[in-house]
Design an enzyme around this catalytic site. Structure first.
Site, PDB file in Angstrom:
ATOM      1  N   CYS A 252       0.911  -1.256   0.091  1.00 32.38           N
ATOM      2  CA  CYS A 252      -0.051   0.009  -0.199  1.00 32.38           C
ATOM      3  C   CYS A 252       0.875   1.236  -0.134  1.00 32.38           C
ATOM      4  O   CYS A 252       1.853   1.324   0.647  1.00 32.38           O
ATOM      5  CB  CYS A 252      -0.735  -0.004   1.102  1.00 32.38           C
ATOM      6  SG  CYS A 252      -1.942   1.309   1.329  1.00 32.38           S
TER       7      CYS A 252
ATOM      8  N   HIS B 135      -8.808  -4.395  -1.960  1.00 29.66           N
ATOM      9  CA  HIS B 135      -7.879  -3.363  -1.302  1.00 29.66           C
ATOM     10  C   HIS B 135      -8.573  -2.005  -1.244  1.00 29.66           C
ATOM     11  O   HIS B 135      -8.560  -1.338  -0.269  1.00 29.66           O
ATOM     12  CB  HIS B 135      -6.703  -3.549  -1.622  1.00 29.66           C
ATOM     13  CG  HIS B 135      -5.690  -2.703  -1.113  1.00 29.66           C
ATOM     14  ND1 HIS B 135      -4.529  -3.111  -0.129  1.00 29.66           N
ATOM     15  CD2 HIS B 135      -5.579  -1.297  -0.876  1.00 29.66           C
ATOM     16  CE1 HIS B 135      -3.835  -2.145   0.135  1.00 29.66           C
ATOM     17  NE2 HIS B 135      -4.356  -0.953  -0.416  1.00 29.66           N
ATOM     18  N   GLU B 136      -8.815  -1.464  -2.337  1.00 27.11           N
ATOM     19  CA  GLU B 136      -9.167  -0.042  -2.764  1.00 27.11           C
ATOM     20  C   GLU B 136     -10.434   0.269  -1.992  1.00 27.11           C
ATOM     21  O   GLU B 136     -10.612   1.294  -1.441  1.00 27.11           O
ATOM     22  CB  GLU B 136      -9.232   0.139  -4.030  1.00 27.11           C
ATOM     23  CG  GLU B 136      -7.894  -0.072  -4.988  1.00 27.11           C
ATOM     24  CD  GLU B 136      -6.715   0.882  -4.311  1.00 27.11           C
ATOM     25  OE1 GLU B 136      -6.824   1.918  -3.487  1.00 27.11           O
ATOM     26  OE2 GLU B 136      -5.441   0.126  -4.247  1.00 27.11           O
TER      27      GLU B 136
ATOM     28  N   HIS C  93     -10.254   0.959   1.579  1.00 29.60           N
ATOM     29  CA  HIS C  93      -9.972   2.187   2.054  1.00 29.60           C
ATOM     30  C   HIS C  93     -11.014   3.226   2.038  1.00 29.60           C
ATOM     31  O   HIS C  93     -10.811   3.966   3.035  1.00 29.60           O
ATOM     32  CB  HIS C  93      -8.976   2.826   0.685  1.00 29.60           C
ATOM     33  CG  HIS C  93      -7.465   2.241   0.781  1.00 29.60           C
ATOM     34  ND1 HIS C  93      -6.645   2.872   2.073  1.00 29.60           N
ATOM     35  CD2 HIS C  93      -6.605   1.937   0.036  1.00 29.60           C
ATOM     36  CE1 HIS C  93      -5.561   2.454   1.942  1.00 29.60           C
ATOM     37  NE2 HIS C  93      -5.315   1.856   0.447  1.00 29.60           N
TER      38      HIS C  93
HETATM   39 ZN   LIG Z   1      -3.784   0.989  -0.121  1.00 28.86          ZN
END
Ligand SMILES: [Zn+2]
Length: 182
Positions: free
Chosen positions: A95, A137-138, A141
């Site tokens: 990341c 993953h995104e 966020h």
């Molecule tokens: Zn990230």
């Protein structure tokens, strides 16, 4: 258009639950998407890695993700995983908000993604493998969740430099396996 500072682990904005975008076609939405694109380009140069950025990473707590893989790029407004397949795989994740660390996580191997583009058009994509784990993953966020929170198994953290001494990059992805029910 601007390259913005990428917020680093410990910055509270990375923990915000981001707001939905009401108007994907607005100038404000376009500005965030353009800044994500420019910031990703600069970060890729600097770190020699990376495929995407989420808006909170540049200080904008809104549901926008920018992805670029080779020449293909997507500005995704209000992206959502609407379904996942039955299999998981292990991923050594990284990341830009903690660029020196690798974290082993478990991700769904396949996922269905919906998002709206900058013209207001809705899209559905079937994702597998690297694209599936990337969007998981995104989208995490956008909910204030970091890969660190999903650390999986014993010894799930490694500095990038140490990991790279012991492993080949192809070992970042484990085999596809049926999901273990908790
Ligand atoms: Zn990230």
């Amino acid at each position: 258009m601007a390259v913005r500072r990428i917020r680093q682990l410990g910055d509270p904005i990375l923990r915000a639950r981001c707001e939905r975008v009401e108007n994907p076609k607005s100038a404000a939405t376009r500005l965030v998407a353009d800044d994500l694109r420019d910031t990703l380009r600069a970060a890729k140069e600097k770190y020699k890695m990376g495929r995407a950025l989420a808006a909170p990473q540049i200080g904008a707590p809104v549901r926008i993700v920018f992805v670029q893989i080779d020449k293909q790029r997507w500005s995704m407004i209000n992206p959502e995983i609407t379904d996942v397949g039955p299999d998981d795989f292990l991923v050594w994740d990284d990341c830009f908000s903690f660029p020196n660390l690798y974290v082993r996580v478990t991700r769904a191997y396949a996922a269905t993604l919906t998002y709206t583009d900058l013209k207001g058009k809705e899209h559905t994509m079937q994702l597998e493998g690297p694209m599936a784990e990337l969007l998981q993953h995104e989208i995490d966020h956008l909910d204030g969740i970091l890969a660190l929170d999903r650390a999986s198994g014993l010894d799930p953290f490694a500095f990038r430099s140490e990991w790279e001494k012991a492993h080949d990059r192809s070992e970042r992805y484990g085999p596809r396996k049926p999901r273990e029910m908790p």
